[in-house]
Design a protein around this motif. Sequence first.
Motif, PDB file in Angstrom:
ATOM      1  N   ALA A   1       0.824  -0.790  -0.246  1.00 18.50           N
ATOM      2  CA  ALA A   1       0.302  -0.172   0.190  1.00 18.50           C
ATOM      3  C   ALA A   1       0.748   0.667   0.051  1.00 18.50           C
ATOM      4  CB  ALA A   1      -1.011   0.146   1.588  1.00 18.50           C
ATOM      5  N   ARG A   2       1.532   1.309   0.474  1.00 12.87           N
ATOM      6  CA  ARG A   2       3.030   2.647   0.751  1.00 12.87           C
ATOM      7  C   ARG A   2       3.523   2.523  -0.330  1.00 12.87           C
ATOM      8  NH1 ARG A   2       3.574   7.022   2.852  1.00 12.87           N
ATOM      9  NH2 ARG A   2       5.193   6.627   3.423  1.00 12.87           N
ATOM     10  N   GLU A   3       3.541   1.922  -1.096  1.00 11.90           N
ATOM     11  CA  GLU A   3       4.525   1.693  -2.622  1.00 11.90           C
ATOM     12  C   GLU A   3       3.532   2.538  -3.268  1.00 11.90           C
ATOM     13  OE1 GLU A   3       7.222  -1.080  -5.585  1.00 11.90           O
ATOM     14  OE2 GLU A   3       6.051  -2.356  -3.991  1.00 11.90           O
ATOM     15  N   ALA A   4       2.311   2.097  -3.657  1.00 15.41           N
ATOM     16  CA  ALA A   4       1.279   2.167  -3.941  1.00 15.41           C
ATOM     17  C   ALA A   4       1.934   3.736  -3.732  1.00 15.41           C
ATOM     18  CB  ALA A   4      -0.112   2.047  -3.867  1.00 15.41           C
ATOM     19  N   GLN A   5       0.957   4.566  -2.301  1.00  9.79           N
ATOM     20  CA  GLN A   5       1.096   5.695  -2.945  1.00  9.79           C
ATOM     21  C   GLN A   5       2.150   6.596  -3.317  1.00  9.79           C
ATOM     22  OE1 GLN A   5       1.104   6.788   1.578  1.00  9.79           O
ATOM     23  NE2 GLN A   5       0.115   8.354   1.559  1.00  9.79           N
ATOM     24  N   ALA A   6       3.548   6.054  -2.854  1.00  8.05           N
ATOM     25  CA  ALA A   6       4.136   6.643  -3.294  1.00  8.05           C
ATOM     26  C   ALA A   6       4.210   7.245  -4.386  1.00  8.05           C
ATOM     27  CB  ALA A   6       5.604   5.928  -2.476  1.00  8.05           C
ATOM     28  N   ASN A   7       4.372   6.061  -5.021  1.00 13.07           N
ATOM     29  CA  ASN A   7       3.762   5.847  -6.755  1.00 13.07           C
ATOM     30  C   ASN A   7       3.218   6.538  -6.995  1.00 13.07           C
ATOM     31  OD1 ASN A   7       5.798   4.208  -7.626  1.00 13.07           O
ATOM     32  ND2 ASN A   7       4.681   2.168  -7.121  1.00 13.07           N
ATOM     33  N   ARG A   8       2.079   6.720  -6.119  1.00 22.05           N
ATOM     34  CA  ARG A   8       0.598   7.937  -7.287  1.00 22.05           C
ATOM     35  C   ARG A   8       1.058   9.402  -6.942  1.00 22.05           C
ATOM     36  NH1 ARG A   8      -2.917   4.348  -4.203  1.00 22.05           N
ATOM     37  NH2 ARG A   8      -1.889   5.153  -2.258  1.00 22.05           N
ATOM     38  N   GLU A   9       1.917   9.341  -6.023  1.00 25.85           N
ATOM     39  CA  GLU A   9       2.610  10.741  -5.521  1.00 25.85           C
ATOM     40  C   GLU A   9       3.561  11.553  -6.476  1.00 25.85           C
ATOM     41  OE1 GLU A   9       3.805  11.070  -1.236  1.00 25.85           O
ATOM     42  OE2 GLU A   9       2.044  10.466  -0.729  1.00 25.85           O
ATOM     43  N   ALA A  10       4.182  10.326  -7.050  1.00 28.82           N
ATOM     44  CA  ALA A  10       5.401  10.677  -7.547  1.00 28.82           C
ATOM     45  C   ALA A  10       4.801  10.423  -8.917  1.00 28.82           C
ATOM     46  CB  ALA A  10       7.204   9.091  -8.601  1.00 28.82           C
ATOM     47  N   ASN A  11       4.027  10.292  -9.918  1.00 27.81           N
ATOM     48  CA  ASN A  11       3.146  10.668 -11.137  1.00 27.81           C
ATOM     49  C   ASN A  11       2.756  12.030 -10.704  1.00 27.81           C
ATOM     50  OD1 ASN A  11       3.929   8.504 -12.189  1.00 27.81           O
ATOM     51  ND2 ASN A  11       2.282   6.923 -11.614  1.00 27.81           N
TER      52      ASN A  11
ATOM     53  N   TYR B   1       3.402  14.266  -9.063  1.00 29.56           N
ATOM     54  CA  TYR B   1       4.604  15.240  -9.418  1.00 29.56           C
ATOM     55  C   TYR B   1       4.980  15.398 -10.998  1.00 29.56           C
ATOM     56  CZ  TYR B   1       9.054  17.304  -9.294  1.00 29.56           C
ATOM     57  OH  TYR B   1      10.144  18.311  -9.806  1.00 29.56           O
ATOM     58  N   LEU B   2       5.405  14.197 -11.547  1.00 34.23           N
ATOM     59  CA  LEU B   2       5.454  14.143 -13.268  1.00 34.23           C
ATOM     60  C   LEU B   2       4.447  14.702 -13.678  1.00 34.23           C
ATOM     61  CD1 LEU B   2       7.075  10.447 -13.167  1.00 34.23           C
ATOM     62  CD2 LEU B   2       8.675  12.695 -13.462  1.00 34.23           C
ATOM     63  N   ALA B   3       3.012  14.956 -13.589  1.00 31.97           N
ATOM     64  CA  ALA B   3       2.071  15.079 -14.243  1.00 31.97           C
ATOM     65  C   ALA B   3       2.324  16.669 -14.591  1.00 31.97           C
ATOM     66  CB  ALA B   3       1.470  14.840 -14.077  1.00 31.97           C
ATOM     67  N   ARG B   4       2.921  17.160 -13.724  1.00 33.09           N
ATOM     68  CA  ARG B   4       3.018  18.755 -13.547  1.00 33.09           C
ATOM     69  C   ARG B   4       3.656  19.518 -14.163  1.00 33.09           C
ATOM     70  NH1 ARG B   4       1.182  17.836  -8.108  1.00 33.09           N
ATOM     71  NH2 ARG B   4       3.697  18.630  -7.230  1.00 33.09           N
ATOM     72  N   GLN B   5       5.433  18.828 -14.856  1.00 26.51           N
ATOM     73  CA  GLN B   5       6.291  18.768 -15.050  1.00 26.51           C
ATOM     74  C   GLN B   5       6.164  19.001 -16.290  1.00 26.51           C
ATOM     75  OE1 GLN B   5       9.144  19.108 -12.973  1.00 26.51           O
ATOM     76  NE2 GLN B   5       7.067  18.716 -11.308  1.00 26.51           N
TER      77      GLN B   5
ATOM     78  N   GLU C   1       2.837   8.467 -23.930  1.00 28.25           N
ATOM     79  CA  GLU C   1       3.130   8.003 -22.045  1.00 28.25           C
ATOM     80  C   GLU C   1       2.331   9.847 -21.584  1.00 28.25           C
ATOM     81  OE1 GLU C   1       5.662   4.856 -21.912  1.00 28.25           O
ATOM     82  OE2 GLU C   1       6.478   6.294 -22.575  1.00 28.25           O
ATOM     83  N   ILE C   2       3.010  10.438 -21.747  1.00 27.89           N
ATOM     84  CA  ILE C   2       2.720  12.468 -21.245  1.00 27.89           C
ATOM     85  C   ILE C   2       1.072  12.320 -21.279  1.00 27.89           C
ATOM     86  CG2 ILE C   2       3.304  14.500 -21.359  1.00 27.89           C
ATOM     87  CD1 ILE C   2       6.269  14.235 -22.491  1.00 27.89           C
ATOM     88  N   ALA C   3       0.855  12.698 -22.608  1.00 29.68           N
ATOM     89  CA  ALA C   3      -0.848  12.810 -22.657  1.00 29.68           C
ATOM     90  C   ALA C   3      -1.024  11.947 -21.505  1.00 29.68           C
ATOM     91  CB  ALA C   3      -1.441  12.530 -24.024  1.00 29.68           C
ATOM     92  N   ASP C   4      -1.174  10.140 -21.804  1.00 28.32           N
ATOM     93  CA  ASP C   4      -2.286  10.113 -20.796  1.00 28.32           C
ATOM     94  C   ASP C   4      -1.448   9.502 -18.795  1.00 28.32           C
ATOM     95  OD1 ASP C   4      -3.020   7.901 -22.757  1.00 28.32           O
ATOM     96  OD2 ASP C   4      -1.239   6.192 -22.252  1.00 28.32           O
ATOM     97  N   LEU C   5      -0.294  10.420 -18.918  1.00 29.20           N
ATOM     98  CA  LEU C   5      -0.222  10.977 -17.287  1.00 29.20           C
ATOM     99  C   LEU C   5      -1.168  12.247 -17.101  1.00 29.20           C
ATOM    100  CD1 LEU C   5       2.177  10.496 -14.938  1.00 29.20           C
ATOM    101  CD2 LEU C   5       3.466  12.098 -16.486  1.00 29.20           C
ATOM    102  N   ARG C   6      -0.967  13.180 -18.067  1.00 24.87           N
ATOM    103  CA  ARG C   6      -1.523  14.174 -17.864  1.00 24.87           C
ATOM    104  C   ARG C   6      -3.191  13.896 -18.133  1.00 24.87           C
ATOM    105  NH1 ARG C   6       2.166  17.829 -20.240  1.00 24.87           N
ATOM    106  NH2 ARG C   6       3.547  18.287 -18.855  1.00 24.87           N
ATOM    107  N   ARG C   7      -3.843  12.514 -18.518  1.00 27.00           N
ATOM    108  CA  ARG C   7      -5.254  12.495 -18.486  1.00 27.00           C
ATOM    109  C   ARG C   7      -5.261  11.525 -17.049  1.00 27.00           C
ATOM    110  NH1 ARG C   7      -5.021   9.479 -22.376  1.00 27.00           N
ATOM    111  NH2 ARG C   7      -5.141  10.394 -24.036  1.00 27.00           N
ATOM    112  N   GLN C   8      -4.419  10.979 -16.332  1.00 28.71           N
ATOM    113  CA  GLN C   8      -4.383  10.246 -15.460  1.00 28.71           C
ATOM    114  C   GLN C   8      -5.075  11.319 -14.258  1.00 28.71           C
ATOM    115  OE1 GLN C   8      -1.586   8.174 -14.554  1.00 28.71           O
ATOM    116  NE2 GLN C   8      -2.191   6.844 -12.417  1.00 28.71           N
ATOM    117  N   TYR C   9      -4.435  12.426 -14.320  1.00 27.59           N
ATOM    118  CA  TYR C   9      -4.407  13.813 -13.428  1.00 27.59           C
ATOM    119  C   TYR C   9      -5.313  15.021 -13.618  1.00 27.59           C
ATOM    120  CZ  TYR C   9      -1.106  10.339 -10.730  1.00 27.59           C
ATOM    121  OH  TYR C   9      -0.549   9.206 -10.155  1.00 27.59           O
ATOM    122  N   ASP C  10      -6.498  14.457 -14.608  1.00 29.20           N
ATOM    123  CA  ASP C  10      -6.466  15.712 -14.780  1.00 29.20           C
ATOM    124  C   ASP C  10      -5.593  17.245 -15.125  1.00 29.20           C
ATOM    125  OD1 ASP C  10      -8.512  14.461 -15.029  1.00 29.20           O
ATOM    126  OD2 ASP C  10      -9.721  14.542 -12.883  1.00 29.20           O
ATOM    127  N   LEU C  11      -4.290  17.046 -15.931  1.00 30.13           N
ATOM    128  CA  LEU C  11      -4.224  18.570 -15.992  1.00 30.13           C
ATOM    129  C   LEU C  11      -4.158  18.703 -17.552  1.00 30.13           C
ATOM    130  CD1 LEU C  11      -1.233  17.661 -13.836  1.00 30.13           C
ATOM    131  CD2 LEU C  11      -2.950  19.316 -13.108  1.00 30.13           C
TER     132      LEU C  11
END
Length: 81
Positions: free
Chosen positions: A41-51, A53-57, A71-81
């Motif tokens: 669960a902690r690993e999944a939470q850390a990955n969500r937080e890292a993703n 962060y990456l979505a805002r770059q 991949e960039i579009a998928d990342l941004r879509r996943q976090y509604d950016l």
Amino acid sequence: MSVSSYFAGGFAVTSEKTASGAAKNGGAGFLARVLAAIATAREAQANREANRYLARQPDRLLRDIGLDEREIADLRRQYDL
């Protein structure tokens, strides 16, 4: 032992679970299963937080670290950016 692929499967980490390895050794005890679940669960939470962060770059940075446009579009879509 955990084997991870960070950008695989829609940006979710794919891991070989330590609890399944314990089954090969005669089964894990209750505490070992609880600790494995907490670690997962902690690993999944850390990955969500890292993703998140990456979505805002900027796109340029994401391309520099090896992501393609899809991949960039998928990342941004996943976090509604």
